[in-house]
Design a protein around this motif. Structure first.
Motif, short mmCIF file in Angstrom:
data_model
loop_
_atom_site.label_atom_id
_atom_site.label_comp_id
_atom_site.label_asym_id
_atom_site.label_seq_id
_atom_site.Cartn_x
_atom_site.Cartn_y
_atom_site.Cartn_z
N ILE A 325 37.52 -14.52 -2.01
CA ILE A 325 37.83 -14.64 -3.43
C ILE A 325 36.65 -15.27 -4.14
N LEU A 326 36.30 -14.71 -5.30
CA LEU A 326 35.22 -15.20 -6.14
C LEU A 326 35.83 -15.94 -7.32
N PHE A 327 35.34 -17.16 -7.60
CA PHE A 327 35.98 -17.99 -8.62
C PHE A 327 35.00 -19.04 -9.12
N TRP A 328 35.35 -19.64 -10.28
CA TRP A 328 34.64 -20.81 -10.78
C TRP A 328 35.20 -22.05 -10.10
N LYS A 329 34.36 -23.04 -9.91
CA LYS A 329 34.74 -24.19 -9.09
C LYS A 329 35.92 -24.95 -9.68
N ASP A 330 35.90 -25.23 -10.99
CA ASP A 330 36.97 -26.02 -11.58
C ASP A 330 38.26 -25.23 -11.76
N ILE A 331 38.17 -23.89 -11.74
CA ILE A 331 39.39 -23.08 -11.84
C ILE A 331 40.09 -22.99 -10.49
N ASN A 332 39.30 -22.90 -9.42
CA ASN A 332 39.82 -22.85 -8.06
C ASN A 332 40.65 -21.59 -7.82
N HIS A 333 41.25 -21.49 -6.63
CA HIS A 333 42.04 -20.32 -6.28
C HIS A 333 43.07 -20.73 -5.22
N PRO A 334 44.10 -19.95 -5.01
CA PRO A 334 45.12 -20.29 -4.00
C PRO A 334 44.62 -20.05 -2.59
N CYS A 335 43.81 -20.97 -2.06
CA CYS A 335 43.22 -20.80 -0.74
C CYS A 335 44.25 -21.05 0.35
#
Length: 358
Positions: A325-335
């Motif tokens: 998954i590609l994302f911005w650091k402060d947005i994050n993702h459901p890892c």
């Protein structure tokens, strides 16, 4: 076998001679004293009414399609937003997903409109737009190309309003214009998506933006407090050491003779060379003065013409190697990993482009 079809000889129907010719009528019509002429007239009126409603409905559909087309055309100011600000980068087909993720999809899904408002991400987005303009513009879909131009327009407007980062945007527009000049000539080979007139209009917008940036006049601050030259020399040099572009040092030295003398400091240019280039690169481009000293300032600009500068950004896009998954650091993702930080890597703009070269 009995004949089940109905024809003009069936019971309850008869033929009546009228001015327009023979017409078929039924017994019920006779009982109700409805003439054939009135029946035909009512049928014609009903048919006319149905045609009118059909035309109105068709015009309403056309108006709705036109409004939708106007919203999607090149003049729209509203980019394409998505609920999730991250995207799953998949390179093959599975039972759950078909096909692979493209650069255009990632460009549309990631929140670049908000990123350009953040000073930590602004230079990162500008560099990414420049790399796409150099070689990846034909790989974008039509929607992604419109989104690209909309984001670019927002970037230019932000620079015009803030009067900051003028030079990087000028370089970006020049790179994009040169690339489009070469791509528009190959329109017959389906290099770019869309009509050639749309791209000519976009090139005219780029020239207009360049003229606006050339005419920009930086307003002097109204504050009459302490300025840079009022600080001690050691603090002035400390501030100059924070600049990572030699062209900024040259511009700063043109403000006044005092700053011009400080910007000629050899240690300042030496650290700048060592920051951007390797020792091997520096050894290949050594320049010695008549007094036997190394010309660090001349070496810096000579190295800049031969090698790319070191890129450093306050905030970048991140890629999770576990979830892809590609994302911005402060947005994050459901890892789903036990230790998300161990499988997260920061991507430079070039790494972002290389991620979609399958």
């Amino acid at each position: 076998m009995p004949f089940l079809g109905q024809d003009w000889r069936s019971p309850g129907q008869s033929w009546v001679k009228t001015e327009e010719g023979w017409k078929k009528t039924t017994a019920d019509d006779k009982n109700n004293n409805v003439s054939v002429q009135s029946f035909c007239k009512e049928a014609e009126e009903e048919e006319s009414f149905n045609k009118e409603n059909l035309l109105l409905s068709f015009s309403y559909d056309m108006a709705a399609k036109k409004r939708k087309k106007d919203l999607m055309n090149n003049n729209t100011k509203v980019p394409y937003f998505h609920r999730e600000k991250w995207i799953y980068v998949h390179k093959g087909s599975t039972k759950e997903r078909h096909g692979y993720c493209t650069l255009g999809e990632a460009f549309n899904r990631l929140d670049f409109c908000s990123a350009i408002k953040d000073t930590r991400r602004f230079n990162y987005v500008v560099r990414l737009l420049e790399l796409i303009a150099k070689s990846q513009l034909p790989s974008l879909s039509g929607v992604a190309q419109k989104n690209y131009m909309n984001i670019l327009e927002r970037v230019v407007q932000k620079v015009l309003d803030d009067q900051q980062n003028v030079r990087p945007i000028k370089e970006l527009l020049q790179t994009l214009y040169v690339s489009l000049c070469g791509l528009v000539q190959d329109m017959g080979k389906s290099v770019l998506v869309g009509n050639i007139n749309i791209w000519v209009h976009r090139m005219e917008n780029i020239l207009q933006w360049q003229q606006q940036l050339d005419n920009i006049q930086i307003n002097r601050p109204t504050n009459t407090g302490m300025t840079l030259t009022d600080l001690p020399v050691s603090l002035q040099l400390n501030i100059m050491h924070r600049l990572s572009d030699g062209r900024d040092l040259v511009s700063l030295g043109q403000v006044c003779p005092e700053l011009g003398t400080l910007t000629e400091d050899r240690l300042l240019w030496k650290k700048l060379c060592q920051y951007h280039f390797t020792d091997r690169q520096i050894r290949k481009r050594l320049m010695v003065s008549d007094k036997g000293h190394l010309e660090w300032k001349k070496m810096y600009f000579k190295l800049s013409r031969c090698y790319p500068h070191r890129e450093q950004y306050s905030d970048t896009l991140h890629f999770c190697t576990h979830c892809h998954i590609l994302f911005w650091k402060d947005i994050n993702h459901p890892c789903t990993a036990n230790n998300p930080e161990s499988c997260t890597m920061s991507l430079s703009p070039q790494d972002f482009i290389n991620l979609f070269k399958f």
